[in-house]
Design a protein around this motif. Structure first.
Motif, mmCIF file in Angstrom:
data_model
loop_
_atom_site.group_PDB
_atom_site.id
_atom_site.type_symbol
_atom_site.label_atom_id
_atom_site.label_comp_id
_atom_site.label_asym_id
_atom_site.label_seq_id
_atom_site.Cartn_x
_atom_site.Cartn_y
_atom_site.Cartn_z
ATOM 1 N N ILE A 35 55.410 -6.959 3.298
ATOM 2 C CA ILE A 35 56.685 -6.439 3.802
ATOM 3 C C ILE A 35 57.262 -5.429 2.813
ATOM 4 O O ILE A 35 57.725 -4.346 3.201
ATOM 5 C CB ILE A 35 57.704 -7.584 4.050
ATOM 6 N N ALA A 36 57.219 -5.757 1.529
ATOM 7 C CA ALA A 36 57.728 -4.849 0.502
ATOM 8 C C ALA A 36 56.967 -3.528 0.519
ATOM 9 O O ALA A 36 57.564 -2.453 0.377
ATOM 10 C CB ALA A 36 57.632 -5.501 -0.879
ATOM 11 N N SER A 37 55.661 -3.584 0.706
ATOM 12 C CA SER A 37 54.839 -2.376 0.771
ATOM 13 C C SER A 37 55.239 -1.518 1.968
ATOM 14 O O SER A 37 55.351 -0.288 1.864
ATOM 15 C CB SER A 37 53.354 -2.750 0.849
ATOM 16 N N THR A 83 49.412 -0.169 5.057
ATOM 17 C CA THR A 83 49.800 -1.579 4.983
ATOM 18 C C THR A 83 48.604 -2.481 5.243
ATOM 19 O O THR A 83 48.402 -3.482 4.541
ATOM 20 C CB THR A 83 50.936 -1.872 5.987
ATOM 21 N N GLY A 84 47.796 -2.121 6.221
ATOM 22 C CA GLY A 84 46.610 -2.921 6.528
ATOM 23 C C GLY A 84 45.626 -2.972 5.375
ATOM 24 O O GLY A 84 45.126 -4.049 5.006
ATOM 25 N N PHE A 85 45.359 -1.823 4.777
ATOM 26 C CA PHE A 85 44.407 -1.792 3.665
ATOM 27 C C PHE A 85 44.962 -2.462 2.408
ATOM 28 O O PHE A 85 44.212 -3.091 1.673
ATOM 29 C CB PHE A 85 43.923 -0.372 3.381
ATOM 30 N N VAL A 86 46.258 -2.326 2.156
ATOM 31 C CA VAL A 86 46.846 -3.039 1.013
ATOM 32 C C VAL A 86 46.664 -4.538 1.205
ATOM 33 O O VAL A 86 46.266 -5.259 0.281
ATOM 34 C CB VAL A 86 48.337 -2.667 0.814
ATOM 35 N N TYR A 92 41.734 -10.124 0.309
ATOM 36 C CA TYR A 92 40.306 -10.430 0.319
ATOM 37 C C TYR A 92 39.552 -9.868 -0.884
ATOM 38 O O TYR A 92 38.481 -10.358 -1.226
ATOM 39 C CB TYR A 92 39.667 -9.931 1.623
ATOM 40 N N GLY A 93 40.123 -8.856 -1.526
ATOM 41 C CA GLY A 93 39.472 -8.280 -2.698
ATOM 42 C C GLY A 93 39.967 -8.870 -4.003
ATOM 43 O O GLY A 93 39.396 -8.620 -5.057
ATOM 44 N N GLY A 94 41.060 -9.629 -3.919
ATOM 45 C CA GLY A 94 41.605 -10.259 -5.113
ATOM 46 C C GLY A 94 42.192 -9.285 -6.115
ATOM 47 O O GLY A 94 42.302 -9.586 -7.296
ATOM 48 N N ILE A 95 42.593 -8.110 -5.640
ATOM 49 C CA ILE A 95 43.159 -7.092 -6.519
ATOM 50 C C ILE A 95 44.677 -7.143 -6.413
ATOM 51 O O ILE A 95 45.227 -7.350 -5.330
ATOM 52 C CB ILE A 95 42.632 -5.688 -6.121
ATOM 53 N N ASN A 96 45.360 -6.939 -7.527
ATOM 54 C CA ASN A 96 46.818 -6.925 -7.564
ATOM 55 C C ASN A 96 47.362 -5.946 -6.523
ATOM 56 O O ASN A 96 46.817 -4.858 -6.349
ATOM 57 C CB ASN A 96 47.267 -6.530 -8.978
ATOM 58 N N TYR A 97 48.468 -6.314 -5.879
ATOM 59 C CA TYR A 97 49.024 -5.474 -4.806
ATOM 60 C C TYR A 97 49.407 -4.075 -5.281
ATOM 61 O O TYR A 97 49.319 -3.119 -4.513
ATOM 62 C CB TYR A 97 50.223 -6.168 -4.135
ATOM 63 N N ILE A 98 49.816 -3.939 -6.525
ATOM 64 C CA ILE A 98 50.188 -2.614 -7.029
ATOM 65 C C ILE A 98 48.943 -1.737 -7.143
ATOM 66 O O ILE A 98 48.957 -0.572 -6.741
ATOM 67 C CB ILE A 98 50.921 -2.714 -8.381
ATOM 68 N N LEU A 99 47.867 -2.280 -7.670
ATOM 69 C CA LEU A 99 46.620 -1.513 -7.766
ATOM 70 C C LEU A 99 46.074 -1.180 -6.376
ATOM 71 O O LEU A 99 45.583 -0.077 -6.145
ATOM 72 C CB LEU A 99 45.578 -2.282 -8.578
ATOM 73 N N LYS A 101 47.826 -0.794 -3.656
ATOM 74 C CA LYS A 101 48.701 0.238 -3.087
ATOM 75 C C LYS A 101 48.405 1.599 -3.708
ATOM 76 O O LYS A 101 48.389 2.617 -3.009
ATOM 77 C CB LYS A 101 50.161 -0.157 -3.279
ATOM 78 N N MET A 102 48.136 1.636 -5.008
ATOM 79 C CA MET A 102 47.795 2.896 -5.677
ATOM 80 C C MET A 102 46.509 3.482 -5.101
ATOM 81 O O MET A 102 46.452 4.671 -4.778
ATOM 82 C CB MET A 102 47.640 2.677 -7.184
ATOM 83 N N LEU A 103 45.503 2.664 -4.983
ATOM 84 C CA LEU A 103 44.209 3.113 -4.467
ATOM 85 C C LEU A 103 44.349 3.666 -3.053
ATOM 86 O O LEU A 103 43.893 4.768 -2.745
ATOM 87 C CB LEU A 103 43.201 1.960 -4.493
ATOM 88 N N VAL A 104 44.999 2.915 -2.203
ATOM 89 C CA VAL A 104 45.174 3.323 -0.811
ATOM 90 C C VAL A 104 46.020 4.593 -0.723
ATOM 91 O O VAL A 104 45.689 5.517 0.030
ATOM 92 C CB VAL A 104 45.798 2.169 0.021
ATOM 93 N N SER A 105 47.085 4.670 -1.499
ATOM 94 C CA SER A 105 47.964 5.849 -1.470
ATOM 95 C C SER A 105 47.224 7.123 -1.861
ATOM 96 O O SER A 105 47.360 8.154 -1.205
ATOM 97 C CB SER A 105 49.152 5.645 -2.412
ATOM 98 N N VAL A 106 46.449 7.052 -2.926
ATOM 99 C CA VAL A 106 45.713 8.240 -3.379
ATOM 100 C C VAL A 106 44.687 8.666 -2.338
ATOM 101 O O VAL A 106 44.595 9.846 -1.979
ATOM 102 C CB VAL A 106 45.041 7.980 -4.747
ATOM 103 N N LEU A 107 43.928 7.721 -1.830
ATOM 104 C CA LEU A 107 42.891 8.056 -0.846
ATOM 105 C C LEU A 107 43.476 8.662 0.424
ATOM 106 O O LEU A 107 42.962 9.658 0.940
ATOM 107 C CB LEU A 107 42.046 6.828 -0.513
#
Length: 123
Positions: A35-37, A83-86, A92-99, A101-107
């Motif tokens: 929701i925050a994202s 939002t879906g990819f975050v 499922y990837g076990g990656i921190n939500y900030i990381l 969000k960064m990855l998805v935003s850049v791509l």
């Protein structure tokens, strides 16, 4: 090429608004990261539209209703994908939500936003 750099500057500012909103909602208000994202993406989208219309593409003389409808259509798809990819990467990837969000935003910024804004929304 100058427009591309202005677009990237606007994207960085909008992303800062997006991320600050997201982190503040999670850390200080206990909001669920998904929701925050989404709320952060909304805040960043409004920031980016304003900057793109007036400064990046110099399209302030265009019809705002038409531009807003196009922008928010493109942005709505972005919101859904982002939002879906975050969620998927974090959950499922076990990656921190900030990381995540960064990855998805850049791509998505490189592969989706700039071209649709330039060729469709603010043409």
């Amino acid at each position: 090429m100058f427009i591309f750099f202005k677009a990237q500057a606007a994207a960085i500012i909008a992303t800062a608004v997006d991320f600050l909103t997201t982190v503040i909602l999670v850390k200080f208000f206990g909001c669920w990261y998904v929701i925050a994202s989404a709320v952060g993406t909304i805040a960043g989208g409004v920031t980016h539209f304003s900057m793109s219309r007036k400064w990046v593409f110099g399209a302030a003389d265009g019809k705002i209703h038409s531009q807003a409808l196009k922008y928010f259509f493109v942005w709505g798809v972005y919101l859904s994908i982002s939002t879906g990819f975050v969620y998927l990467i974090t959950n499922y990837g076990g990656i921190n939500y900030i990381l995540s969000k960064m990855l998805v935003s850049v791509l998505l910024s490189i592969s989706y936003n700039y071209f649709l804004h330039k060729k469709f929304v603010f043409k």
